[in-house]
Scaffold this active site. Sequence first.
Site, PDB file in Angstrom:
ATOM      1  CD  GLU A 183      -2.693 -12.666  -3.045  1.00  0.00           C
ATOM      2  OE1 GLU A 183      -2.422 -12.311  -1.885  1.00  0.00           O
ATOM      3  OE2 GLU A 183      -3.862 -12.863  -3.429  1.00  0.00           O
TER       4      GLU A 183
ATOM      5  CB  SER B 299     -14.435  -3.068   4.486  1.00  0.00           C
ATOM      6  OG  SER B 299     -13.325  -3.388   3.668  1.00  0.00           O
TER       7      SER B 299
ATOM      8  CB  ALA C 244     -11.633 -12.524  -4.966  1.00  0.00           C
ATOM      9  CG  ASN C 245      -9.845  -8.895  -1.681  1.00  0.00           C
ATOM     10  OD1 ASN C 245     -10.763  -9.655  -1.386  1.00  0.00           O
ATOM     11  ND2 ASN C 245      -8.688  -8.892  -1.034  1.00  0.00           N
TER      12      ASN C 245
ATOM     13  CG  ASP D 107      -6.717  -5.920  -2.760  1.00  0.00           C
ATOM     14  OD1 ASP D 107      -5.663  -5.714  -3.387  1.00  0.00           O
ATOM     15  OD2 ASP D 107      -6.868  -6.870  -1.978  1.00  0.00           O
TER      16      ASP D 107
ATOM     17  CE  LYS E 227      -2.796  -7.280  -3.679  1.00  0.00           C
ATOM     18  NZ  LYS E 227      -3.337  -6.493  -2.565  1.00  0.00           N
TER      19      LYS E 227
END
Length: 326
Positions: free
Chosen positions: A125, A311, A46-47, A260, A44
């Site tokens: 996380e 995405s 990194a996203n 995210d 999460k």
Amino acid sequence: MEQRGCKCTVRGSINHDEYFHVERIVRPGETISSKTHESQVGGKGANQAVAIVRAGGIAYFYGTVGRDGTWVTDKMKHYGIDVGGIIVSDDPTGRAIIQVAADGENSIESPGYFPETSHLLLQNEIHPRSMAYALDNARNATIIYNPSPLPSDQELSRFPWNKIDWLIVNEAEAAGICRSLNRSRANTTANMSTRELVFLLSAHPSFATTNIICTLGGDGVLAFIPTFHRPKTAHEAPSFMHLQAAKLQGEIRDTTGAGDCFTGYFVQGLMEFGPYAKVGKTIREQEIARILKMSVYAAGMCVEKMGTIESIPTRAQVEARMSASP
């Protein structure tokens, strides 16, 4: 967009994501075959860092990878993230197993020096000690917390909620926090609407000045900003800001990174007002609505594509979609 000296430190998770494309999400005890498999950067933290950069912002990532994860760090550099805070440990890089069903739904199982910064973004996380360290050392920063995956009741009850400026939750997370902090009303919260849950949460002493953003999936997003929406008298009803979800230009292909993406775009929207911007002074209600609208559009575009980081749309792509929408 000019950043006015802002940068966001993302203290969060970074994983080696394993994607298995399946017809449907596997049930407990069941074995099914996947159609395809691929490895990508995930987590999460990194996203959300990538989403901030794609939205036009500056993100510094602080996390840990194993010696097997140098490719993960290189990939983050490629995405435009400052990775000076990534620590290499002897433990293997965290992995997440993600199933993506044919209808786009996902299921995730995750394993888990502080810079001067204007904004700090946290998720759940990472180890609670890492979270506490970041909160204690983010001096004068605007702090945004996305408690996903939702902590245990014990962790929720001990969390220093009064340090959070912006809380970004989905409906299930809002309900879970409400139940944990209002145990005497646990039976009644089950029958509450999302608006009632958000207002109950805002009424808790720890959330007196916390701005709450609740994502509603296909129903858009609900915001409760105390400066604008808290009732002035006991007889006045609370008000909210509700924005509809963006209309998709295709089918839902993968929901994995939408939350995210939304969070990263929202944080970047806040940074555009400078490092010490205050709600009600520098940031007005209509400007929060504008930030939310762009974040909703970005999240909607995200679910139209497969993958997580891959995405997340760019700022230019989101602005083009918004300008073309009625």
